[in-house]
Design a protein around this motif. Structure first.
Motif, short mmCIF file in Angstrom:
data_model
loop_
_atom_site.label_atom_id
_atom_site.label_comp_id
_atom_site.label_asym_id
_atom_site.label_seq_id
_atom_site.Cartn_x
_atom_site.Cartn_y
_atom_site.Cartn_z
N GLY A 58 16.14 12.85 -5.48
CA GLY A 58 15.49 12.22 -6.63
C GLY A 58 15.46 10.71 -6.51
N VAL A 59 16.56 10.13 -6.06
CA VAL A 59 16.61 8.68 -5.87
C VAL A 59 15.65 8.27 -4.75
N GLY A 60 15.58 9.09 -3.70
CA GLY A 60 14.63 8.81 -2.63
C GLY A 60 13.19 8.84 -3.13
N PHE A 61 12.89 9.79 -4.01
CA PHE A 61 11.56 9.86 -4.62
C PHE A 61 11.27 8.58 -5.41
N VAL A 62 12.24 8.12 -6.19
CA VAL A 62 12.06 6.90 -6.96
C VAL A 62 11.84 5.71 -6.04
N ALA A 63 12.64 5.63 -4.96
CA ALA A 63 12.53 4.51 -4.03
C ALA A 63 11.14 4.45 -3.39
N PHE A 64 10.65 5.60 -2.93
CA PHE A 64 9.32 5.60 -2.29
C PHE A 64 8.21 5.36 -3.31
N SER A 65 8.40 5.80 -4.55
CA SER A 65 7.40 5.57 -5.58
C SER A 65 7.31 4.07 -5.91
N LEU A 66 8.47 3.42 -6.04
CA LEU A 66 8.47 1.98 -6.29
C LEU A 66 7.90 1.22 -5.09
N LEU A 67 8.23 1.70 -3.89
CA LEU A 67 7.70 1.06 -2.68
C LEU A 67 6.18 1.20 -2.63
N ALA A 68 5.68 2.40 -2.94
CA ALA A 68 4.23 2.62 -2.98
C ALA A 68 3.58 1.72 -4.03
N GLY A 69 4.24 1.58 -5.18
CA GLY A 69 3.70 0.71 -6.23
C GLY A 69 3.59 -0.73 -5.76
N ALA A 70 4.60 -1.21 -5.05
CA ALA A 70 4.55 -2.57 -4.51
C ALA A 70 3.41 -2.72 -3.51
N VAL A 71 3.23 -1.70 -2.68
CA VAL A 71 2.14 -1.72 -1.69
C VAL A 71 0.78 -1.78 -2.39
N TYR A 72 0.61 -1.00 -3.46
CA TYR A 72 -0.66 -1.03 -4.20
C TYR A 72 -0.91 -2.42 -4.79
N LEU A 73 0.13 -3.03 -5.33
CA LEU A 73 -0.03 -4.37 -5.88
C LEU A 73 -0.47 -5.37 -4.81
N LEU A 74 0.21 -5.33 -3.67
CA LEU A 74 -0.11 -6.27 -2.60
C LEU A 74 -1.52 -6.04 -2.06
N ASN A 75 -1.90 -4.76 -1.93
CA ASN A 75 -3.25 -4.46 -1.44
C ASN A 75 -4.31 -4.94 -2.41
N ASP A 76 -4.08 -4.73 -3.71
CA ASP A 76 -5.09 -5.13 -4.68
C ASP A 76 -5.17 -6.65 -4.82
N LEU A 77 -4.06 -7.33 -4.60
CA LEU A 77 -4.10 -8.78 -4.58
C LEU A 77 -4.92 -9.29 -3.39
N ARG A 78 -4.78 -8.61 -2.28
CA ARG A 78 -5.53 -9.00 -1.08
C ARG A 78 -7.01 -8.67 -1.19
N ASP A 79 -7.32 -7.55 -1.83
CA ASP A 79 -8.70 -7.04 -1.84
C ASP A 79 -9.44 -7.34 -3.13
N VAL A 80 -8.95 -8.28 -3.92
CA VAL A 80 -9.51 -8.48 -5.26
C VAL A 80 -11.01 -8.79 -5.21
N ALA A 81 -11.46 -9.57 -4.24
CA ALA A 81 -12.89 -9.92 -4.18
C ALA A 81 -13.73 -8.69 -3.84
N GLN A 82 -13.26 -7.90 -2.89
CA GLN A 82 -14.00 -6.69 -2.51
C GLN A 82 -13.99 -5.66 -3.63
N ASP A 83 -12.86 -5.52 -4.32
CA ASP A 83 -12.77 -4.52 -5.39
C ASP A 83 -13.73 -4.83 -6.53
N ARG A 84 -14.02 -6.11 -6.74
CA ARG A 84 -14.92 -6.48 -7.83
C ARG A 84 -16.36 -6.05 -7.57
N LEU A 85 -16.66 -5.66 -6.34
CA LEU A 85 -17.99 -5.17 -6.01
C LEU A 85 -18.08 -3.65 -6.08
N HIS A 86 -16.93 -2.99 -6.26
CA HIS A 86 -16.89 -1.53 -6.27
C HIS A 86 -17.09 -1.03 -7.70
N PRO A 87 -17.90 0.03 -7.90
CA PRO A 87 -18.21 0.50 -9.26
C PRO A 87 -17.00 0.97 -10.06
#
Length: 315
Positions: A59-88
């Motif tokens: 369960g703790v491993g699940f939480v750790a990977f979920s938080l890690l995935a959340g951080a990855v999503y944040l970093l990706n969206d910060l990097r791709d903000v200009a491209q994402d604004r063109l996506h519907p």
């Protein structure tokens, strides 16, 4: 300042914080965390799910990977903000739309990574290495692999393999006899590759002439190629799992051949996903398919129940 005019007035500052928190949670994509349920595969198939200590570690491993995935999503969206604004659809994400300030997203990513580091210290070095490998793989995907035909879906599949490995490694500090089955890796790899190809197939069909603008790698795929690869990986997933259920080591480990009776569940699940890929735009998001397609969700739940009964009533 206080907003008045009704009972129970709420300070404006507190009212303003609520949307930010809601948008931050949305950016973490909690629906995607279903992928991390794979970390329970080790404790389930090692027949140790009745051990509270090991179940807690999973369960703790699940939480750790979920938080890690959340951080990855944040970093990706910060990097791709200009491209994402063109996506519907992606332009409605909190960062791309401007609802979530970039500074808040950066701070949240740092806090999440610090929390993951603390959890991995408790779970042990092998798990920490797996989590670190997952982070590096996602960094490589974001910076380079996602624009490379085939390598993009292979990196997605390897992400699931790393999860499977982590689910076993988190058990070993307190259950050293736990083994990492090669069949777990084989089935995970082909199954995840199948899901990744299905995602690309649906993205290509939905984007049409704008495919290259929405995701650069889509311009390098063709419907015919993705159809063929989907069929190959579907067959490999089914055959790999079927062979696992009747492999002598599997029969000897569980003292039963009854796992063979779970093959129809796996086959139906794969066929159902193939169907959804062709008729629904939700197939761009496999996690959403799992949570919203009732026949597929029912199949997965029935499979888990039958597996649990077989594994924990024999031997």
């Amino acid at each position: 300042a206080v907003r008045a005019g009704r009972a129970g007035a709420v300070p404006a500052a507190a009212e303003g914080r609520t949307p930010v928190i809601r948008d931050l949670v949305s950016e973490l994509r909690p629906r995607q965390w279903t992928k991390n349920l794979l970390l329970f595969a080790g404790v389930l198939f090692s027949r140790q799910a009745d051990d509270p200590t090991l179940l807690l570690r999973a369960g703790v491993g699940f939480v750790a990977f979920s938080l890690l995935a959340g951080a990855v999503y944040l970093l990706n969206d910060l990097r791709d903000v200009a491209q994402d604004r063109l996506h519907p659809r992606k332009r409605e994400r909190p960062i791309a739309s401007g609802r979530l300030p970039a500074a808040a997203a950066w701070a949240a990513a740092a806090v999440l990574l610090a929390a993951v580091a603390a959890l991995t210290v408790w779970l042990g070095t092998p798990f920490a290495l797996a989590a670190g490998g997952y982070l590096l793989l996602n960094a490589a995907y974001s910076l380079w692999l996602r624009d490379r035909v085939l390598l993009d879906v292979f990196s997605i599949a390897f992400g699931f393999v790393v999860r499977a490995i982590a689910g076993v490694e988190l058990l070993r500090p307190v259950a050293p006899a736990t083994e990492l089955s090669p069949w777990l890796l084989v089935c995970t790899f082909f199954g995840a590759l199948f899901l990744g190809l299905g995602k690309r197939h649906r993205e290509l069909a939905s984007a049409g002439a704008e495919a290259g603008q929405r995701r650069a790698v889509l311009a390098r795929y063709s419907p015919a190629l993705l159809e063929g690869l989907l069929h190959i990986t579907a067959a490999a997933s089914i055959m790999g799992y079927a062979l696992y259920t009747i492999w002598p080591d599997t029969v000897r480990k569980f003292d039963t051949q009854a796992l063979l009776y779970t093959v129809p569940f796996v086959t139906y699940g794969i066929f159902r996903y193939l169907y959804v890929v062709r008729v629904s735009e939700t197939a761009e998001d496999p996690s959403r398919v799992l949570l919203t397609d009732r026949p597929l969700l029912g199949c997965v739940l029935a499979y888990l129940v039958v597996v649990a009964v077989i594994l924990y009533t024999h031997g």
